[in-house]
Design a protein around this motif. Structure first.
Motif, PDB file in Angstrom:
ATOM      1  N   TRP A  29      20.118  61.497 -54.632  1.00  0.00           N
ATOM      2  CA  TRP A  29      20.782  62.859 -55.137  1.00  0.00           C
ATOM      3  C   TRP A  29      19.831  63.974 -54.468  1.00  0.00           C
ATOM      4  CZ3 TRP A  29      17.367  65.473 -58.311  1.00  0.00           C
ATOM      5  CH2 TRP A  29      16.523  64.632 -59.027  1.00  0.00           C
ATOM      6  N   ARG A  71      26.469  61.541 -60.103  1.00  0.00           N
ATOM      7  CA  ARG A  71      25.846  60.166 -60.166  1.00  0.00           C
ATOM      8  C   ARG A  71      25.831  59.680 -61.646  1.00  0.00           C
ATOM      9  NH1 ARG A  71      22.110  56.980 -57.221  1.00  0.00           N
ATOM     10  NH2 ARG A  71      20.413  56.133 -58.595  1.00  0.00           N
ATOM     11  N   ALA A 125      17.006  59.882 -65.303  1.00  0.00           N
ATOM     12  CA  ALA A 125      17.155  59.985 -63.908  1.00  0.00           C
ATOM     13  C   ALA A 125      15.952  60.578 -63.253  1.00  0.00           C
ATOM     14  CB  ALA A 125      18.330  60.689 -63.461  1.00  0.00           C
ATOM     15  N   THR A 156      21.136  68.935 -58.370  1.00  0.00           N
ATOM     16  CA  THR A 156      21.740  68.909 -59.384  1.00  0.00           C
ATOM     17  C   THR A 156      23.040  68.677 -59.574  1.00  0.00           C
ATOM     18  OG1 THR A 156      21.684  71.405 -59.652  1.00  0.00           O
ATOM     19  CG2 THR A 156      19.866  70.453 -60.515  1.00  0.00           C
ATOM     20  N   LEU A 200      19.732  63.093 -68.052  1.00  0.00           N
ATOM     21  CA  LEU A 200      18.955  63.727 -66.769  1.00  0.00           C
ATOM     22  C   LEU A 200      17.545  63.517 -66.842  1.00  0.00           C
ATOM     23  CD1 LEU A 200      20.526  67.277 -67.105  1.00  0.00           C
ATOM     24  CD2 LEU A 200      20.655  65.708 -65.126  1.00  0.00           C
ATOM     25  N   TRP A 214      15.752  58.744 -56.747  1.00  0.00           N
ATOM     26  CA  TRP A 214      15.651  60.307 -56.231  1.00  0.00           C
ATOM     27  C   TRP A 214      16.286  60.390 -55.021  1.00  0.00           C
ATOM     28  CZ3 TRP A 214      12.489  64.822 -58.110  1.00  0.00           C
ATOM     29  CH2 TRP A 214      12.111  64.899 -59.353  1.00  0.00           C
ATOM     30  N   LEU A 253      23.099  64.880 -58.828  1.00  0.00           N
ATOM     31  CA  LEU A 253      22.579  64.367 -59.937  1.00  0.00           C
ATOM     32  C   LEU A 253      23.701  64.137 -61.089  1.00  0.00           C
ATOM     33  CD1 LEU A 253      20.563  62.503 -61.125  1.00  0.00           C
ATOM     34  CD2 LEU A 253      19.420  64.583 -61.724  1.00  0.00           C
TER      35      LEU A 253
END
Length: 157
Positions: free
Chosen positions: A47, A151, A36, A145, A33, A44, A148
């Motif tokens: 997501w 992903r 990312a 979230t 996390l 960014w 993400l």
């Protein structure tokens, strides 16, 4: 026309006139996390649907949102084990005096607890409008979230 905001420090996350805090659990690790959030800045928009463009700059980021809002930011905390935080230095959003966002990452047995704190200062009508927007910001955070996490999971497979 862009205007400069008041430079605030990390303590603003606790002392701001407006603090909106959202949290979610995800299966991805804190390390994944963090990468990312802090290292894949250009990713960014994939997501976080409110973000249309993000790019790293020297010591910060430049971000554009749907609707045309732009931010130039300074990263204040980049701790892969726990936190990523940035303040907005310049924006075209009217009325803002200061804005800081903080992402806290806490390892759990099933992945990570992600906490996003959105803080701001501005005139009373602006702060009231942001409080009114809390449900929408919460939905945007939960959606982001979730996307993400998916992903990261797909990339690891």
């Amino acid at each position: 026309m862009a205007h400069r905001l008041r430079p605030v420090g990390l303590d603003f996350a606790e002392t701001a006139p407006l603090r909106l805090v959202f949290a979610a659990g995800v299966s991805a690790s804190p390390d994944a996390l963090y990468r990312a959030l802090a290292e894949d800045v250009a990713g960014w928009p994939a997501w976080f649907t409110a973000v249309t463009m993000a790019r790293a700059t020297e010591g910060g980021r430049e971000v554009r949102l749907r609707g045309g809002t732009r931010f130039r930011e300074t990263v204040l905390a980049a701790d892969p084990a726990a936190r990523y935080a940035y303040r907005v230095d310049e924006t075209n959003a009217p009325g803002l005096r200061a804005l800081l966002e903080e992402w806290r990452l806490t390892a759990t047995d099933s992945g990570t607890r992600v906490q996003w704190t959105f803080t701001a200062d501005g005139p009373a009508p602006l702060l009231a409008g942001l409080r009114f927007a809390r449900p929408g910001l919460g939905r945007a955070f939960r959606d982001a979230t979730r996307k993400l996490d998916g992903r990261i999971t797909r990339a690891a497979a």
